[in-house]
Enzyme design. Structure first.
Site, PDB file in Angstrom:
ATOM      1  N   GLY A  15       0.789  -1.223   0.000  1.00 24.55           N
ATOM      2  CA  GLY A  15       0.000   0.000   0.000  1.00 24.55           C
ATOM      3  C   GLY A  15       0.821   1.272   0.000  1.00 24.55           C
ATOM      4  O   GLY A  15       0.321   2.324   0.376  1.00 24.55           O
ATOM      5  N   LYS A  46      -0.341   2.500  -4.413  1.00 20.90           N
ATOM      6  CA  LYS A  46      -0.827   3.823  -4.773  1.00 20.90           C
ATOM      7  C   LYS A  46      -0.495   4.204  -6.214  1.00 20.90           C
ATOM      8  O   LYS A  46      -1.136   5.055  -6.791  1.00 20.90           O
ATOM      9  CB  LYS A  46      -0.231   4.861  -3.816  1.00 20.90           C
ATOM     10  N   ASP A 122      -8.681   6.896   3.521  1.00 23.22           N
ATOM     11  CA  ASP A 122      -7.586   7.503   4.283  1.00 23.22           C
ATOM     12  C   ASP A 122      -7.013   8.711   3.547  1.00 23.22           C
ATOM     13  O   ASP A 122      -7.038   8.782   2.326  1.00 23.22           O
ATOM     14  CB  ASP A 122      -6.485   6.467   4.524  1.00 23.22           C
ATOM     15  N   ASP A 123      -6.481   9.657   4.313  1.00 21.33           N
ATOM     16  CA  ASP A 123      -5.721  10.796   3.796  1.00 21.33           C
ATOM     17  C   ASP A 123      -6.495  11.597   2.759  1.00 21.33           C
ATOM     18  O   ASP A 123      -6.001  11.880   1.664  1.00 21.33           O
ATOM     19  CB  ASP A 123      -4.390  10.328   3.213  1.00 21.33           C
ATOM     20  N   TYR A 167      -8.000   7.231  11.116  1.00 24.27           N
ATOM     21  CA  TYR A 167      -7.552   5.841  11.199  1.00 24.27           C
ATOM     22  C   TYR A 167      -6.537   5.594  12.303  1.00 24.27           C
ATOM     23  O   TYR A 167      -6.006   4.490  12.425  1.00 24.27           O
ATOM     24  CB  TYR A 167      -6.989   5.374   9.858  1.00 24.27           C
ATOM     25  N   TRP A 226      -3.584  -2.013  10.389  1.00 24.25           N
ATOM     26  CA  TRP A 226      -2.730  -1.726   9.224  1.00 24.25           C
ATOM     27  C   TRP A 226      -1.439  -1.194   9.841  1.00 24.25           C
ATOM     28  O   TRP A 226      -1.349  -0.059  10.269  1.00 24.25           O
ATOM     29  CB  TRP A 226      -3.406  -0.686   8.345  1.00 24.25           C
ATOM     30  N   ASP A 233       8.012   4.985   3.132  1.00 22.56           N
ATOM     31  CA  ASP A 233       7.760   5.861   1.991  1.00 22.56           C
ATOM     32  C   ASP A 233       7.659   7.331   2.367  1.00 22.56           C
ATOM     33  O   ASP A 233       7.394   8.170   1.510  1.00 22.56           O
ATOM     34  CB  ASP A 233       6.502   5.415   1.235  1.00 22.56           C
ATOM     35  N   ASN A 261       2.401  -3.142   6.496  1.00 22.45           N
ATOM     36  CA  ASN A 261       2.705  -2.317   5.324  1.00 22.45           C
ATOM     37  C   ASN A 261       4.209  -2.051   5.347  1.00 22.45           C
ATOM     38  O   ASN A 261       4.685  -1.192   6.073  1.00 22.45           O
ATOM     39  CB  ASN A 261       1.925  -0.999   5.409  1.00 22.45           C
TER      40      ASN A 261
END
Length: 806
Positions: A15, A46, A122-123, A167, A226, A233, A261
């Site tokens: 992810g 992504k 998310d985000d 989250y 998660w 990243d 992740n």
């Protein structure tokens, strides 16, 4: 069906931002997961545009085929394939058209054989468009309504995940227990839909039963974690090779599952996933009593043992075996660039991806591009003149009157030249893991590196210029600790060499940017510690003391400043960044952060302070560079020292403490010279150096007729600079003999070592004069933060003066 709903989901999330893993890498991942007892893979890269940005578009027939193959491969390994979709950036929740497109997309994937799904919000921005504001009571209500509809549309699959916008605990307003958003999710989301959670933070150092019990109560269901523990990243200089840690197996009773992740770099995830499997297995009730307790250190040792075999396999980039493909070059693969987003989330931040070029498998380094037709000497070929086959440098920590510490000769006996394919030793792999451990915790080797550098920095006064009164035992203690620090820096350089020269090119491509970055930072730190012994000025110096130049307290490191409650992206750079910040010019990021070279080279470099015995080799080197620029042969009537005396002589004679040497296994291959105070240096030149040159090259009866012209140039070299320049830039940099290298970063590192020394002894700025036609040097300095401040005004000549503040 009911048994599937009760199964604890444990596995991997793909992810991250950046280039997704290849199909071959995913197949290897599935093999790993099956071997280690993991059961779930969530697909959500992504950079699959149709996962997030172009979520409305269906997959092409070719893309369908790839996705179907992936789903079948996962299922054949006994793994659950979860397809995730992220429509939250631009979905109109009240739009029947968007609902139709969302169903079409999910139906397409379902028809490929996928039986588990996730909807991610998310985000994204909390605001709603006017139509949605009129249709729904709240943002949470809009998300829950759409998610419930998609869940029913797919036939209420046993695994259906929902990622809320809030989250983690730090994103909840005003708190987890009082968040209206989470309360709506808990009350209105259908009970068999699982909610994703990352813990108290986006990257949680620990997951506690108490915190999970709180969110479980609000959501009215156990969440699925998660886990971003190994996600990298958000910082291009950090990699996490440490064990799965900070999550006790007892958490299972409060969770629906846990998905890791991991690092963007596939090959970096062997230990994280291996130890995750150990954690998962020890949490099962059927395990024997003595095996029920998960120990991260024990799990790490087991993973290291297994990884050693993987590391030394002859795999090419992309996980192709070189046993079955003996072509002379490797396929191109990715290499992270240093510019990632500063967004505070592992879900966010884009990472542009560059390809490393093809280079021969049977070569430790490609030909040098600046000098076409030339190549680096190989084993058995002629060495550089004046370079013994076994250099014998004095051990580190010695006084500057002898050959300075940090030289290649201080390597442990038996270490040879790094070239060709070799095996990474277990001690090297442990060093690699310790230097790239976890986001909130350094491994043993990194802790030692930072502790020693901090101590040596804080106690350098005992070996300073005016340290004659220092107790001998204090001096011995400083030098002994310096010797250990230099040895560790050398081990880092050897590690870089072994990774580049190893058989596993897949590991090389994924780990290279990180071991290269730390190698360069360690080279600067090593050169600086060597330089400190006998060269750092006392506090009474008119230029000030180096300790006043530091931005951090000597007892503090980045890990200490972060604390348990901080997100790891608060401090950038990991171990490299912390070493950088412990140096006098640590805040100058442009000196440390730049892309890795296109051609990895396993040549072993060292940077150290100049010693008088280097003069002959430096004079020879600068004479050769001069002849190359002139494009001709050396005149038989020219004095062999005249070029060296002009370009290097004044600095080597009057301020050798600001000269640094670059060397490799074959000998000296570059140098950089500095002047701390140009005004006093010019006076000393006129008083001693110029008269000495007139004596050396007398005008009458000279057998070298061209020397007098060069004497005149030497005098012009020491001309006056404007006071306005020297007020801001009192120091000077002379780039008379930079090397021509495949890895241009070594030149940057060499220059950075000099700037560190100048800053340490109180300089507030440095300048360099370059000819306007020397575009390569102008570009090199500009990238290091130098700006043009004078042109054609310095000493009435046509030079361009570039300066930078320190």
């Amino acid at each position: 069906m009911e048994e599937e709903r009760k199964q604890f989901l444990c596995g991997v999330v793909e992810g991250f931002y950046g280039r997704p893993w290849s199909m071959d890498q995913r197949k290897v991942l599935f093999q790993w997961m099956q071997r280690w007892g993991l059961n779930t893979y969530l697909y959500g890269p992504k950079d699959d545009l149709k996962h997030r940005l172009l979520w409305r578009e269906v997959y092409s027939p070719e893309e369908e085929g790839q996705l179907r193959t992936l789903i079948i491969e996962a299922q054949s390994r006994g793994l659950r394939f979860v397809y995730a979709l992220s429509p939250g950036q631009d979905i109109v929740f009240s739009s029947s058209c968007d609902m139709t497109l969302l169903k079409r997309k999910l139906r397409q994937v379902s028809d490929l054989g996928c039986q588990a799904f996730a909807i991610l919000f998310d985000d994204i921005d909390h605001s709603m468009c006017q139509a949605d504001s009129e249709a729904f009571a709240s943002f949470a209500h809009a998300q829950v309504t759409v998610t419930n509809e998609m869940y029913r549309f797919l036939g209420e699959p046993p695994v259906f995940l929902f990622c809320p916008t809030e989250y983690c605990g730090s994103l909840c307003s005003p708190s987890v227990s009082k968040s209206p958003y989470l309360q709506t999710v808990g009350e209105d989301l259908l009970p068999n839909i699982t909610v994703i959670w990352t813990g108290s933070k986006v990257i949680s150092r620990k997951l506690s039963v108490d915190c999970l019990a709180e969110v479980e109560s609000v959501l009215q269901r156990p969440p699925l974690i998660w886990d971003n523990l190994h996600a990298n990243d958000y910082d291009s200089r950090r990699l996490f090779l440490g064990p799965f840690k900070g999550r006790e197996p007892q958490l299972r009773s409060h969770l629906r599952g846990l998905l890791l992740n991991p690092n963007c770099e596939f090959e970096a995830n062997y230990i994280p996933l291996h130890t995750l499997g150990s954690w998962h297995r020890t949490g099962k009730e059927e395990m024997k009593d003595e095996e029920c307790e998960y120990c991260p250190d024990r799990a790490l040792s087991a993973a290291l043992h297994d990884w050693m075999e993987e590391l030394n396999q002859p795999l090419q980039a992309g996980r192709q075996s070189s046993r079955t493909d003996q072509r002379s070059s490797v396929p191109t693969s990715r290499c992270k660039t240093p510019d990632r987003s500063d967004c505070p989330s592992t879900f966010r931040g884009s990472s542009a991806v560059a390809k490393l070029p093809v280079f021969p498998l049977n070569s430790s380094s490609p030909p040098s591009s600046p000098t076409k037709g030339e190549r680096e000497p190989r084993e058995g070929e002629k060495r550089r003149p004046n370079q013994p086959s076994q250099p014998n440098h004095q051990p580190p920590g010695s006084r500057p009157g002898a050959p300075p510490g940090g030289g290649r000769g201080q390597r442990a006996q038996g270490r040879g030249v790094c070239s060709g394919k070799g095996l990474l030793s277990e001690s090297q792999v442990r060093l690699l893991v310790g230097l790239h451990y976890l986001p909130h915790e350094h491994g043993p080797s990194a802790q030692k590196l930072l502790q020693d550098l901090t101590w040596l920095k804080s106690n350098c006064h005992v070996v300073g210029v005016n340290s004659k009164k220092a107790p001998p035992q204090k001096v011995d203690e400083w030098r002994g600790r310096a010797s250990r620090f230099l040895s560790l820096c050398e081990d880092i350089a050897q590690l870089h060499c072994s990774v580049v020269g190893g058989a596993n090119r897949a590991v090389l491509y994924d780990l290279y940017p990180y071991v290269w970055d730390l190698r360069n930072t360690a080279l600067v730190a090593k050169a600086f510690i060597c330089w400190l012994d006998g060269r750092v000025l006392s506090d009474s110096s008119t230029l000030g003391s180096w300790r006043n130049c530091f931005h951090w307290c000597g007892k503090t490191t980045g890990a200490d400043l972060l604390g348990v409650e901080s997100e790891p992206w608060v401090f950038k750079g990991g171990v490299s960044g912390e070493v950088q910040m412990l140096l006098p010019i640590g805040s100058s990021s442009e000196l440390f952060t730049h892309p890795p070279p296109l051609f990895p080279t396993s040549r072993l470099y060292n940077i150290r302070p100049y010693h008088s015995k280097d003069k002959v080799e430096l004079y020879r080197m600068v004479r050769q560079l001069h002849l190359r620029t002139q494009g001709g042969q050396e005149s038989s009537s020219a004095h062999p020292d005249v070029i060296g005396d002009r370009c290097l002589g004044p600095c080597l004679a009057l301020c050798p403490e600001y000269s640094f040497i670059l060397e490799d296994e074959l000998g000296v291959c570059g140098c950089v010279l500095g002047i701390l105070d140009v005004r006093s240096f010019a006076k000393r030149c006129q008083a001693s150096w110029i008269p000495a040159m007139r004596d050396k090259y007398p005008p009458k009866g000279s057998t070298h007729p061209n020397t007098q012209d060069l004497i005149q140039l030497m005098e012009e070299d020491q001309g006056e600079y404007p006071d306005s320049l020297l007020y801001h830039f009192p120091s000077q940099l002379r780039l008379d003999a930079l090397p021509e290298l495949v890895d241009i970063s070594v030149s940057r590192t060499l220059l950075t070592a000099l700037l560190t020394a100048l800053k340490a002894n109180g300089s507030q700025g440095v300048f360099c004069e370059v000819q306007p036609t020397d575009r390569q040097r102008l570009e090199f300095l500009t990238k290091l933060g130098f700006l043009e401040i004078l042109r054609g005004e310095a000493r009435s000549r046509e030079g361009v003066v570039l300066g930078r503040l320190l």
